[in-house]
Design an enzyme around this catalytic site. Sequence first.
Site, PDB file in Angstrom:
ATOM      1  N   ALA A  23      81.623  38.385  49.000  1.00 36.61           N
ATOM      2  CA  ALA A  23      81.184  36.858  48.869  1.00 36.61           C
ATOM      3  C   ALA A  23      81.534  36.326  47.406  1.00 36.61           C
ATOM      4  O   ALA A  23      81.396  37.077  46.544  1.00 36.61           O
ATOM      5  CB  ALA A  23      79.863  36.763  49.337  1.00 36.61           C
TER       6      ALA A  23
ATOM      7  N   GLY B 287      80.915  42.449  50.568  1.00 33.76           N
ATOM      8  CA  GLY B 287      81.377  41.968  52.072  1.00 33.76           C
ATOM      9  C   GLY B 287      82.928  42.195  52.354  1.00 33.76           C
ATOM     10  O   GLY B 287      83.106  42.258  53.491  1.00 33.76           O
TER      11      GLY B 287
ATOM     12  N   GLU C 294      82.679  45.272  54.139  1.00 33.55           N
ATOM     13  CA  GLU C 294      81.971  45.330  55.150  1.00 33.55           C
ATOM     14  C   GLU C 294      83.097  44.512  56.298  1.00 33.55           C
ATOM     15  O   GLU C 294      83.139  44.890  57.388  1.00 33.55           O
ATOM     16  CB  GLU C 294      80.889  44.270  55.200  1.00 33.55           C
ATOM     17  CG  GLU C 294      79.806  45.101  54.585  1.00 33.55           C
ATOM     18  CD  GLU C 294      78.369  44.408  54.315  1.00 33.55           C
ATOM     19  OE1 GLU C 294      77.593  44.794  54.869  1.00 33.55           O
ATOM     20  OE2 GLU C 294      78.560  43.078  53.721  1.00 33.55           O
TER      21      GLU C 294
ATOM     22  N   GLU D  47      75.955  46.160  46.202  1.00 34.93           N
ATOM     23  CA  GLU D  47      74.939  45.222  46.317  1.00 34.93           C
ATOM     24  C   GLU D  47      73.596  45.438  45.543  1.00 34.93           C
ATOM     25  O   GLU D  47      72.867  44.816  45.236  1.00 34.93           O
ATOM     26  CB  GLU D  47      74.647  44.716  47.921  1.00 34.93           C
ATOM     27  CG  GLU D  47      75.378  43.924  48.359  1.00 34.93           C
ATOM     28  CD  GLU D  47      76.676  44.696  49.245  1.00 34.93           C
ATOM     29  OE1 GLU D  47      77.599  44.134  50.095  1.00 34.93           O
ATOM     30  OE2 GLU D  47      77.025  45.881  48.755  1.00 34.93           O
TER      31      GLU D  47
END
Length: 260
Positions: free
Chosen positions: A66, A111, A114, A134
């Site tokens: 992100a 992300g 992910e 993170e």
Amino acid sequence: MAFVEWKRIGEKEAIAEIVLNRPEARNAFTSEMAEQILGICQTIAKSDVRVVMITSSNEKSFCSGADLKERNNMTETEWKIQHKLFQQMFNSIADMKQPVIAVVDGYALAGGFEIVLNCDMIVAADTAMFGLPEVTRGIMPGGGGTRLLSKRINVHRAKEWVCTGKLVSGEEADRAGLLNILTKSDDLRKKAIKLAEKVANNAPLAVQNCKASVDELFGMTNEEARKVEIEYYNRCINTEDRLEGVLAFVEKRTPVFVGK
């Protein structure tokens, strides 16, 4: 502006290639980019495409996660609203009836990793770098990181990766059992298409039912696990450490976490 594109490729155009194309930001996804990915996945899921590849226009970075510059100074409410969109994006990848192959070179972080984990198969170059950093930003993976990584590699190894936020090379990822194929960067696209063609040449309904069966039978269902995971994720949002982690990233300094 289109940050994501897709096209049909392959001998019978049975392969859909989704290309992440925001190279100036290492394909970090904004709300706009997430909406584009979501829309493309929904379109492909309804089509007669037999297999999907997710690639990057930038060989130095698959996706860095992100865009934290966009997320800087968001309120807790704004953060959660945006994350619901991100959840929809991740789920749209995982929920496609067709098998999805992540084709990874360069960085796949947070992300971005992910996105990879929500795919069914992973083909990576030996120059790829994976990571879920993170915790170094005061939060935790919220798009499948804890739920999906532990289904692909040993649990103790998954805990090491998510709790340290370490970077993992393509070779280490392959040794851990994460990858389907590890190859040289120059051969990455060719090897990925070859795998996709093998899938596309089989009976599409049989393939789709195989994918659905494996997903459903592997322990807890995705829907149940998603609910549990997001509860833990939301505990991290309203914390001083989350605000500090994002601010430190934007200011290009080491964060100072206080456990609040």
